[in-house]
Structures are given as structure tokens and as C-alpha cells.
Motif scaffolding. Structure first.
Motif, mmCIF file in Angstrom:
data_model
loop_
_atom_site.group_PDB
_atom_site.id
_atom_site.type_symbol
_atom_site.label_atom_id
_atom_site.label_comp_id
_atom_site.label_asym_id
_atom_site.label_seq_id
_atom_site.Cartn_x
_atom_site.Cartn_y
_atom_site.Cartn_z
ATOM 1 N N PHE A 83 0.850 -1.198 0.000
ATOM 2 C CA PHE A 83 0.000 0.000 0.000
ATOM 3 C C PHE A 83 0.885 1.247 0.000
ATOM 4 O O PHE A 83 2.102 1.159 0.191
ATOM 5 C CB PHE A 83 -0.936 0.019 1.225
ATOM 6 N N HIS A 130 -0.548 1.117 -7.575
ATOM 7 C CA HIS A 130 -1.162 0.912 -6.254
ATOM 8 C C HIS A 130 -2.669 0.689 -6.364
ATOM 9 O O HIS A 130 -3.322 1.239 -7.237
ATOM 10 C CB HIS A 130 -0.915 2.133 -5.363
ATOM 11 N N ARG A 132 -4.264 0.163 -2.983
ATOM 12 C CA ARG A 132 -4.670 0.470 -1.609
ATOM 13 C C ARG A 132 -3.934 1.720 -1.164
ATOM 14 O O ARG A 132 -2.710 1.788 -1.337
ATOM 15 C CB ARG A 132 -4.183 -0.606 -0.634
ATOM 16 N N GLN A 333 2.137 -6.725 5.772
ATOM 17 C CA GLN A 333 1.793 -5.597 4.889
ATOM 18 C C GLN A 333 2.919 -4.579 4.910
ATOM 19 O O GLN A 333 3.454 -4.286 5.982
ATOM 20 C CB GLN A 333 0.533 -4.873 5.389
ATOM 21 N N SER A 335 4.325 -0.639 3.183
ATOM 22 C CA SER A 335 4.130 0.489 2.274
ATOM 23 C C SER A 335 5.334 0.534 1.334
ATOM 24 O O SER A 335 6.386 -0.039 1.624
ATOM 25 C CB SER A 335 3.992 1.796 3.058
ATOM 26 N N THR A 382 -7.748 -6.794 -2.493
ATOM 27 C CA THR A 382 -8.690 -6.055 -1.634
ATOM 28 C C THR A 382 -9.979 -6.875 -1.480
ATOM 29 O O THR A 382 -11.028 -6.337 -1.135
ATOM 30 C CB THR A 382 -9.026 -4.671 -2.244
#
Ligand code: SAM
Ligand code: SF4
Length: 466
Positions: A83, A130, A132, A333, A335, A382
Motif C-alpha cells: 500500500f 497501487h 490500496r 503488509q 508500504s 482487496t
């Protein structure tokens, strides 16, 4: 849902110190018993977390990491969800001594993006690949007040470019009232994320010296209000470096225990930000209780074992190397390609206009290639949130391990979308190879749906999930 709990009912400092006092001495027998239980992936009690937090012996540390790796692999396989944060505003009425956005800091230019500017930022992120975003803002909104955030979410969801769009908006904004949380849920958010920063009251009071954020209890009870408003995916976290990390992870356990008892479901994610230098902040450059890399790895491993089904988020505050190490230990997760200054994706402003300094400056494509080569499957999935698999429903599927049969095919389909629509040739080549290897190693229940979904993506269909 009953009367609001007082802060002491959620986090009890005396109980934490007592747990640390009785379990916090290194004891190889107890550690090995605890690790044996942890490997069953059913979670740990606070006293067991304290036992693991006392590990200092290199052999036991090695065993801790091995247990964390095995639980991570069992539950999350090789997937890593990606994300990007989207900073919409750095206006803030608080005085958090560690943050560049604090109200009295004159070294940062204040900016709240207009809806047009937000759209421009979203287009850049979508064109990078991307799906999210995590919307982030300081605690002060321009003219329309809290509605500014709701408007921003609407703009993010409706922005489309080429074949892409943002499919899940998570938010990290100041605590809200139940009524405001209801409106936030109505805007279609994924996770509501909020970090207590430190659960230690005295330290909290010392570092939050102005504005509404001084109210520890209002912040601590935010997740209760979110749950009461129907937001059942919440993300908690600690800003490591403010206070003793052993205390903080036990406090996290108490917070989690409280949510599980009261709402039947714990947090969806835990974030583990470490204090980074920030413009105009002495405190950020000199953390009162710095957490070194060795302890930081332990924190990730212990959390993985303590709450196996809760996602762990690692941001670009950390360097590529440390991020790589923690993927194996429990992170699910990450970034990538982040900017922490409002407008940072569509302008080329200096990084010191951001909220804090970053450890990983690589663009998304490079991060995707790197993790692919390491054997992780980059996922832009998602599906759960879109199919209403949140809160209880998510945990009901996750705990017996059934979710894995859906996650792996969904991850591959979204990864292939990325490879076909956005990746550089080198990343595409590495990715196609990984997809082939992953399919070959998959059990039949996963391979069949995965092959069907991948075929659809190759035919040109997008947003394929189940
Ligand atoms: N303003 C809201 C709040 O404080 O909750 C939400 C956004 S705030 C920008 C997001 C998070 O950034 C904070 O919760 C804090 O943990 C983190 N943060 C602030 N200063 C930091 C620093 N110097 N290094 C690392 N993280 C930091
Ligand atoms: Fe404002 Fe959040 Fe930064 Fe505190 S951490 S100064 S509330 S943006």
C-alpha cells in the motif's frame, strides 16, 4: 454496548509491571515451553509474551525467530500486501513533540490539498500500480471540518486512470466521536488506524503537550467508539522509542484482550513505527527509549507469535535491509514508494517537508522486484473488504486457515495485473517466473481457481477476485 470503559479498564499499568516482574527474567526452560505453544499458532497470553520479551541469549533468539518464521509461513504463506500512504493535510492543532506537523513547528509549510490536488496524487499512485492507500492527516481540517476527510475519500474512490483505480482506502486520522465514525464507515473505509503512541501515561503526558491529543483516555477508547459505530477492521500501534518496548507490547496485549472480550474481535492490524528524525523535533532525533535493530526484530517476532491472525504493518521508516529481515519474521503488509508530505507524489518537493525521514526511498517497482526475487508474492488484493469479510467474518475464515485458499489465488491475480499494466520489463520477468513457480507448488484446491483467475487477467479482465 454498555458504558464506556475507563482507561484503566483497558490498560492496567500495575498489572503490566507485575507480569514483567514475575515473567521477565530470562529462563530457557520457560522460553522453550512458550515457543512450543506458540508454534501451534493459537496465540499467547500476556505472561508468555513477557517470557519471550526477556530473551537475550543468541540461541534462544534464533529459536524465537524460527518459531515466528514458521507461524508466518503457516498463516500468510509468502504473500506481502502493498500500500501507499496518502498525506492529504499537515494542518495540526496538537503539540506532539516528536512530529514535524506539530502546531508550533514553523519549519514546515502548512498545506491541505484541494480535492483537485488529491485527485492528482491518486492518479500518480494508480499509475504506479497501487490499489490500496492509507489516507493520513494532521488533527485540524480546513473549512469543511471533518467533512473534508469524507470528501477526500470520495475523490480517491472515484478517481480512475487507464485500467486502474484505488480499491481500498484505509485511514489514519485523529480519534472521532461515534457519530463521526459512523459517517467514516459510510464513506466505505477499509481499516481505521490509530496508534496510541505510548501506553505509558506519564510518558504520554510528557510528549503530548498541547491540543486535544493530550487526552490519553479519549485516544485509548477510540477503537471502542469505532467498533460501536460498526467499523470492525481497526489497526492499533505503538510509536517505539518513546517508552520501554517490553511495557508497550504488554499494553498492546491488554488493548487487544479488551477488544476481543468486548466486541468478539481484536484488531485487524498492528503497526510498529519507530521514532525517526523529524524537522523541528529534538525528541525525534533523541528517542527517550531507543529500540535497536536487534530488539526491533524481536518485537516483530513476538507479536507474530502472540497474535498470529493480526496483520503486522512495516512502513518505509525502516531501511530496505531491516524490512527484508522482518518480512520473514512476521510482517504481512508494507508500504512502498512513500511520500509523507501532502502533494509529495505529484510534486518533487524536498523530503524534509515530510512528516519524518524515510529509510526506504525506492519506488514501488523496485520494491516489488526486490520482494519477488526474495520469493514473496506482492499482493494488491482487496477481496476481503470488498466481499464484506471484515471483523468476525474475516476471523471466522482466517482462524481455521481457510482464508489461505482464497488469499493465494487472489494475490497472484492482483500481482499479474500489476505485472501486465505497470511493471518494468525486469520486474515482469521476475514476476512471471515467481507466478509459475508458485502455481507449481500450490495444492490443487488453490491451483484451479488461481489458473482460472490468471487466465481472465491475461484475457484483459481486471479486478478479478473471490
Ligand atoms: N494526526 C493523527 C495522529 O496523530 O494520530 C494521524 C496522523 S499522524 C501523521 C500518524 C502517525 O505518525 C502518528 O500516530 C505517529 O505514530 C507517527 N509519527 C509521528 N511522528 C513520527 C516520527 N518522528 N517518526 C515516526 N513516526 C512518527
Ligand atoms: Fe499532529 Fe498527528 Fe503529528 Fe501529533 S502525530 S503533531 S496529532 S500529525
Amino acid at each position: 454496548m454498555g458504558s464506556p470503559d475507563s482507561g484503566e479498564e483497558i490498560v492496567n499499568e500495575c498489572a503490566i509491571w507485575e507480569t514483567l516482574r514475575t515473567n521477565g527474567k530470562s529462563d530457557a526452560v520457560k522460553v522453550r515451553e512458550t515457543l512450543a505453544k506458540a508454534r501451534e499458532a493459537k496465540g499467547l497470553e500476556p505472561s508468555e509474551v513477557a517470557v519471550l520479551s526477556a530473551i537475550s541469549d543468541p540461541d534462544l533468539t534464533f529459536e524465537l525467530f524460527a518459531a515466528a518464521r514458521s507461524v508466518k509461513e503457516k498463516i500468510y504463506g509468502r504473500r506481502l500486501v502493498l500500500f501507499a500512504p496518502l498525506y492529504v493535510s499537515n494542518l495540526c492543532g496538537n503539540e506532539c513533540l516528536y512530529c514535524a506537523f506539530r502546531a508550533r513547528n514553523k519549519d514546515v509549510e502548512r498545506r491541505a490539498l484541494s480535492m483537485g490536488e488529491i485527485e492528482r496524487e491518486v492518479k500518480v499512485l494508480v499509475e504506479q500500480g497501487h490499489k490500496r492507500v492509507l489516507l493520513v492527516a494532521g488533527e485540524a481540517y480546513p473549512n469543511r471540518g471533518f467533512d473534508y476527510i469524507l470528501d477526500a475519500i470520495a475523490v480517491i474512490y472515484r478517481t480512475r486512470i487507464g485500467r486502474g483505480e484505488i480499491r481500498r482506502v484505509n485511514v489514519n486520522i485523529a480519534p472521532l466521536s461515534v457519530e463521526e465514525f459512523r459517517r467514516l464507515k459510510g464513506a466505505g473505509i477499509g481499516t481505521y488506524q490509530l496508534f496510541q503512541e505510548t501506553y505509558h501515561r506519564e510518558t504520554y503526558a510528557n510528549v503530548h503537550v498541547g491540543g486535544r491529543k493530550r487526552d490519553y483516555d479519549w485516544r485509548l477508547a477510540a477503537m471502542d467508539r469505532a467498533m460501536e459505530a460498526g467499523i470492525d477492521d481497526v489497526g492499533i500501534g505503538v510509536l517505539f522509542g518513546l517508552f520501554d518496548w517490553r511495557f508497550e507490547i504488554l499494553a498492546l496485549m491488554q488493548h487487544i484482550g479488551h477488544l476481543e472480550r468486548k466486541y468478539g474481535v481484536g484488531p485487524h492490524t498492528i503497526s510498529v513505527p519507530r521514532l525517526e528524525p523529524a524537522t523541528g523535533s529534538d525528541l525525534a532525533s533523541h528517542p527517550p527509549k531507543p529500540v535497536n535493530d536487534a530488539d526491533f526484530r524481536k518485537i516483530v517476532a513476538i507479536l507474530r507469535l502472540a497474535v498470529p491472525y493480526t496483520g503486522i504493518i512495516m512502513s518505509t521508516r525502516e531501511t530496505p535491509n531491516l524490512r527484508r529481515e522482518t518480512f520473514a519474521l512476521g510482517v504481512s503488509q508494507i508500504s512502498a514508494g512513500s511520500r509523507t508530505n501532502p502533494g509529495g507524489y505529484s510534486t518533487d518537493e524536498e523530503e524534509d517537508a515530510g512528516q519524518f525521514s524515510l529509510g526506504d526511498h525506492r519506488p514501488l517497482d523496485e520494491v516489488v522486484r526486490d520482494i519477488t526475487i526474495l520469493g514473496y508474492i506482492p499482493s494488491f488484493c482487496t477481496a476481503c473488504y470488498r466481499l464484506g469479510r471484515t471483523g468476525h467474518d474475516f476471523m471466522d475464515l482466517a482462524k481455521p486457515g481457510e482464508i489461505k485458499n482464497r488469499c493465494d489465488p487472489n494475490a497472484l491475480a492482483t500481482f499479474l495485473e500489476y505485472l501486465l499494466d505497470y511493471a518494468s520489463p525486469a520486474t515482469r520477468e521476475a514476476g512471471e517466473k515467481l507466478i509459475e513457480e508458485t502455481l507449481a507448488a500450490m495444492p490443487e484446491v488453490q491451483r484451479e481457481p488461481a489458473m482460472k483467475m490468471l487466465a481472465k487477467v491475461r484475457e484483459g479482465k481486471r479486478d478479478v477476485f473471490f
